[in-house]
Design a protein around this motif. Structure first.
Motif, PDB file in Angstrom:
ATOM      1  N   LEU A 191       0.782  -1.148   0.012  1.00  0.00           N
ATOM      2  CA  LEU A 191      -0.001  -0.025   0.001  1.00  0.00           C
ATOM      3  C   LEU A 191       0.924   1.426  -0.070  1.00  0.00           C
ATOM      4  CD1 LEU A 191      -3.292   0.424   0.273  1.00  0.00           C
ATOM      5  CD2 LEU A 191      -2.545   1.131   2.565  1.00  0.00           C
ATOM      6  N   LEU A 192       0.812   2.007  -0.797  1.00  0.00           N
ATOM      7  CA  LEU A 192       1.340   3.362  -0.844  1.00  0.00           C
ATOM      8  C   LEU A 192       0.900   4.307  -0.286  1.00  0.00           C
ATOM      9  CD1 LEU A 192       2.090   3.583  -4.956  1.00  0.00           C
ATOM     10  CD2 LEU A 192       3.597   2.442  -2.946  1.00  0.00           C
ATOM     11  N   LEU A 193       1.208   4.745   0.697  1.00  0.00           N
ATOM     12  CA  LEU A 193       0.460   5.731   1.874  1.00  0.00           C
ATOM     13  C   LEU A 193       0.264   7.061   1.133  1.00  0.00           C
ATOM     14  CD1 LEU A 193      -0.388   5.894   4.792  1.00  0.00           C
ATOM     15  CD2 LEU A 193       1.783   7.173   5.529  1.00  0.00           C
ATOM     16  N   ASP A 194      -1.119   7.602   1.343  1.00  0.00           N
ATOM     17  CA  ASP A 194      -1.761   8.617   0.566  1.00  0.00           C
ATOM     18  C   ASP A 194      -0.547   9.747   1.092  1.00  0.00           C
ATOM     19  OD1 ASP A 194      -3.710   7.757  -0.757  1.00  0.00           O
ATOM     20  OD2 ASP A 194      -5.146   8.583   0.599  1.00  0.00           O
ATOM     21  N   PRO A 195      -0.179  10.785   0.085  1.00  0.00           N
ATOM     22  CA  PRO A 195       0.666  11.690   0.317  1.00  0.00           C
ATOM     23  C   PRO A 195       0.222  12.616   1.658  1.00  0.00           C
ATOM     24  CG  PRO A 195       0.343  11.664  -2.012  1.00  0.00           C
ATOM     25  CD  PRO A 195      -0.619  10.638  -1.347  1.00  0.00           C
ATOM     26  N   GLN A 196      -1.213  12.871   1.629  1.00  0.00           N
ATOM     27  CA  GLN A 196      -1.633  13.762   3.001  1.00  0.00           C
ATOM     28  C   GLN A 196      -2.019  12.916   4.096  1.00  0.00           C
ATOM     29  OE1 GLN A 196      -3.406  12.875   0.087  1.00  0.00           O
ATOM     30  NE2 GLN A 196      -5.568  12.026   0.541  1.00  0.00           N
ATOM     31  N   ALA A 197      -1.358  11.578   4.171  1.00  0.00           N
ATOM     32  CA  ALA A 197      -1.685  11.069   5.334  1.00  0.00           C
ATOM     33  C   ALA A 197      -0.549  11.135   6.372  1.00  0.00           C
ATOM     34  CB  ALA A 197      -1.710   9.494   5.092  1.00  0.00           C
ATOM     35  N   GLU A 198      -0.945  10.955   7.625  1.00  0.00           N
ATOM     36  CA  GLU A 198       0.152  11.015   8.739  1.00  0.00           C
ATOM     37  C   GLU A 198       1.035   9.954   8.512  1.00  0.00           C
ATOM     38  OE1 GLU A 198      -1.747  11.544  12.489  1.00  0.00           O
ATOM     39  OE2 GLU A 198      -2.342  13.423  11.875  1.00  0.00           O
ATOM     40  N   ASN A 199       2.251   9.907   9.424  1.00  0.00           N
ATOM     41  CA  ASN A 199       3.082   8.972   9.723  1.00  0.00           C
ATOM     42  C   ASN A 199       4.027   8.508   8.547  1.00  0.00           C
ATOM     43  OD1 ASN A 199       2.318   8.261  12.409  1.00  0.00           O
ATOM     44  ND2 ASN A 199       0.323   7.508  11.358  1.00  0.00           N
ATOM     45  N   GLY A 200       4.178   9.561   7.475  1.00  0.00           N
ATOM     46  CA  GLY A 200       4.854   9.333   6.393  1.00  0.00           C
ATOM     47  C   GLY A 200       5.754  10.050   5.775  1.00  0.00           C
ATOM     48  N   TYR A 201       6.749  10.061   4.809  1.00  0.00           N
ATOM     49  CA  TYR A 201       7.650  10.892   4.624  1.00  0.00           C
ATOM     50  C   TYR A 201       7.289  11.523   2.936  1.00  0.00           C
ATOM     51  CZ  TYR A 201       9.842   8.604   8.258  1.00  0.00           C
ATOM     52  OH  TYR A 201      10.153   7.897   9.574  1.00  0.00           O
ATOM     53  N   ALA A 202       8.299  11.734   2.387  1.00  0.00           N
ATOM     54  CA  ALA A 202       8.314  12.195   0.940  1.00  0.00           C
ATOM     55  C   ALA A 202       7.354  11.177   0.000  1.00  0.00           C
ATOM     56  CB  ALA A 202       9.522  12.641   0.346  1.00  0.00           C
ATOM     57  N   ARG A 203       6.189  11.491  -0.603  1.00  0.00           N
ATOM     58  CA  ARG A 203       5.484  10.756  -1.375  1.00  0.00           C
ATOM     59  C   ARG A 203       4.871  11.339  -2.560  1.00  0.00           C
ATOM     60  NH1 ARG A 203       1.908  10.268   3.581  1.00  0.00           N
ATOM     61  NH2 ARG A 203       3.322  11.760   4.223  1.00  0.00           N
ATOM     62  N   ASP A 204       5.438  10.983  -3.823  1.00  0.00           N
ATOM     63  CA  ASP A 204       5.206  11.712  -5.065  1.00  0.00           C
ATOM     64  C   ASP A 204       4.995  10.528  -5.835  1.00  0.00           C
ATOM     65  OD1 ASP A 204       4.389  13.147  -7.229  1.00  0.00           O
ATOM     66  OD2 ASP A 204       6.557  13.681  -7.566  1.00  0.00           O
ATOM     67  N   TRP A 205       3.675  10.130  -5.642  1.00  0.00           N
ATOM     68  CA  TRP A 205       3.578   8.587  -6.392  1.00  0.00           C
ATOM     69  C   TRP A 205       3.082   8.555  -7.799  1.00  0.00           C
ATOM     70  CZ3 TRP A 205       5.987   5.921  -3.063  1.00  0.00           C
ATOM     71  CH2 TRP A 205       5.691   5.757  -1.762  1.00  0.00           C
ATOM     72  N   HIS A 206       3.715   7.796  -8.516  1.00  0.00           N
ATOM     73  CA  HIS A 206       3.309   7.865  -9.989  1.00  0.00           C
ATOM     74  C   HIS A 206       3.507   6.289 -10.336  1.00  0.00           C
ATOM     75  CE1 HIS A 206       7.405   7.686 -10.973  1.00  0.00           C
ATOM     76  NE2 HIS A 206       7.523   8.791 -10.250  1.00  0.00           N
ATOM     77  N   PRO A 207       2.789   6.024 -11.499  1.00  0.00           N
ATOM     78  CA  PRO A 207       2.987   4.746 -12.098  1.00  0.00           C
ATOM     79  C   PRO A 207       4.528   4.441 -12.413  1.00  0.00           C
ATOM     80  CG  PRO A 207       1.289   5.604 -13.176  1.00  0.00           C
ATOM     81  CD  PRO A 207       2.053   6.734 -12.596  1.00  0.00           C
TER      82      PRO A 207
END
Length: 245
Positions: A191-207
């Protein structure tokens, strides 16, 4: 032998060897261009599915994550296991080297799901791992996007998790290797944690992979090579009647 075709004061007289070479190269360039074009169409379909996955958040409930299409956003309930995390090595973000943090999420039905909490920069020293401690141990709802583990371009890029210390550094592992290191079976996708979710780091997901436009530009380049090769063949095949260019 070729039959000369008069063109003004010159003749068009291509040699059969050069003609054969031109045909082979042009055919190769055209095939490579078609291959890149079809790859671009395949990637565009992936990007379309990726965009469609954001339209709604689907509660996962008791289902396995493999029952949900790739790139679909889901909400799943569970508890993080911050004592047994993986650092996925050789991950690039905007040209910078780093790692992605994979944290097990223990679901109420007994299944264990890996959550990619995002990218952290490489410290510059292999013996100094980034601090990825997580104090959140309560049951919570985690929202993210279903995805597969990234795969390397070359088999030599793989490095399964090893050693006894946690977190464990690994590069392009299989899910079975991660399950073996964790000591419990993991769900086949993460599961790729949503960019706006807490407990995460840098997240710029793309295919995964390059953008479709890059493939299409490569296709046009190959087709341009074919046109240039044909133009060179024509130019070098036009000569004076005495055989000079």
């Amino acid at each position: 032998m070729s039959i000369p075709i008069p063109i003004g004061r010159r003749v068009f007289a291509p040699s059969w060897k050069f003609t054969l070479l031109t045909v082979i190269l042009c055919a190769l360039f055209i095939v490579l261009g078609r291959w890149q074009w079809h790859r671009g169409e395949h990637r565009q379909a992936e990007w379309d599915r990726f965009a469609a996955g954001t339209e709604r958040v689907e509660p996962l409930g008791a289902r396995a994550i493999s029952e949900v299409p790739v790139f679909q956003r889901v909400s799943v309930v569970g508890r993080f296991d911050p004592d047994h995390q993986f650092l996925l090595d050789n991950r690039i973000d905007r040209g910078r080297a780093g790692m992605e943090v994979l944290t097990p999420l223990q679901r109420p039905n007994g299944r264990v799901l890996l959550v990619d909490r995002g990218w952290v920069p490489f410290s510059g020293f292999r013996n100094q791992l980034p601090n990825v401690e997580l104090s959140q141990r309560d049951t919570l709802a985690v929202t993210g996007r279903v995805a597969n583990l990234p795969v390397p371009g070359l088999a030599s890029g793989r490095a399964p998790p090893s050693g006894s210390a946690w977190p464990k550094v690994t590069a392009f592992p299989s899910m079975s290797q991660l399950s073996l290191a964790l000591g419990t079976a993991l769900e086949p996708r993460l599961l790729l944690l949503d960019p706006q979710a807490e407990n995460g780091y840098a997240r710029d997901w793309h295919p995964p992979g390059i953008a479709p436009l890059r493939n299409w530009s490569y296709a046009l380049q190959w087709w341009c090579f074919a046109l240039v090769m044909a133009a060179v063949w024509v130019r070098l095949s036009i000569r004076k009647p005495d055989g000079s260019l």
